[in-house]
Design a protein around this motif. Sequence first.
Motif, PDB file in Angstrom:
ATOM      1  N   UNK A 122      26.535 118.770 104.172  1.00  0.00           N
ATOM      2  CA  UNK A 122      27.947 118.387 104.117  1.00  0.00           C
ATOM      3  C   UNK A 122      28.889 119.573 104.313  1.00  0.00           C
ATOM      4  N   UNK A 123      28.366 120.778 104.260  1.00  0.00           N
ATOM      5  CA  UNK A 123      29.195 121.983 104.378  1.00  0.00           C
ATOM      6  C   UNK A 123      29.360 122.353 105.846  1.00  0.00           C
ATOM      7  N   UNK A 124      30.179 121.614 106.534  1.00  0.00           N
ATOM      8  CA  UNK A 124      30.315 121.795 107.978  1.00  0.00           C
ATOM      9  C   UNK A 124      31.619 122.482 108.366  1.00  0.00           C
ATOM     10  N   UNK A 125      32.716 122.041 107.791  1.00  0.00           N
ATOM     11  CA  UNK A 125      34.007 122.523 108.261  1.00  0.00           C
ATOM     12  C   UNK A 125      34.343 121.865 109.586  1.00  0.00           C
ATOM     13  N   UNK A 126      35.514 122.156 110.147  1.00  0.00           N
ATOM     14  CA  UNK A 126      35.895 121.549 111.425  1.00  0.00           C
ATOM     15  C   UNK A 126      35.040 122.069 112.575  1.00  0.00           C
ATOM     16  N   UNK A 127      34.869 121.248 113.591  1.00  0.00           N
ATOM     17  CA  UNK A 127      34.091 121.682 114.758  1.00  0.00           C
ATOM     18  C   UNK A 127      34.641 121.001 116.006  1.00  0.00           C
TER      19      UNK A 127
END
Length: 241
Positions: A122-127
């Motif tokens: 879940x620790x993705x950030x924007x992409x």
Amino acid sequence: MGLIKSAIGDAVLTSMWVFSMPFLGIITTTIAKYFNVQTLPIALVLISTITITIMIIIFGLVGNILGGASFNPSTTVAFYAAGLSPTTSLMSMAVRFPASAAGAVAGAKAIGQVMPEKFKFMLKGPSLKVDLHTGFLVEGALTFLLSFNLLLIMLKGPKNMLVKIYLLSVSTIGLVFVGSKFTGPSMNPANAFGWAYVKDWHNEWELYYVYLAAPLIGATLAAKVFGLVFPPPQAAKEKAA
């Protein structure tokens, strides 16, 4: 001294926000499974909006304790451009925004250390999922809508603060859903920088063009358009005269 305190407040609040946001998905999933409604999209949306409403209330209270701290430079710009933040200036934002970015880095690093392994996906950030220019337009448009909705709801919306915050939550989640196939999205330059730093793409043109410049421009335009649609009472009288 006041400016330094504001910058520290922004850094602290932003770090807390970035650290806390990944838990939104965990909380939503856990509650949905408890009530056995994880297959019902409307239930997931309802749980998410209620959860983020509670989070915004808590962060609003903490922000007040910290002297009016903010966790999103875009909203700070929107209120400044709309003439609704007399204590904010270009100089203060030049100090507060880097502090917010530093706080975001601290929050992203901290949550990466404590998040259980099974939830780290879940620790993705924007992409960015589209080309640079499309990403710029989408992120700018989404932040425009976020900022315009913020001004509209807070200044022209219902009087009940709880209802205001809930409407903001619904609006934000809707924009996140729309932007998920394009930019992530972030609509928050500090948040974007924090995750970019942790993911080691903080030196990429993509970050500064799509996730920093576009939201700030979008927030500024939203404030100006809001001022044209809903001019201040004095300006409205002068126009009528």
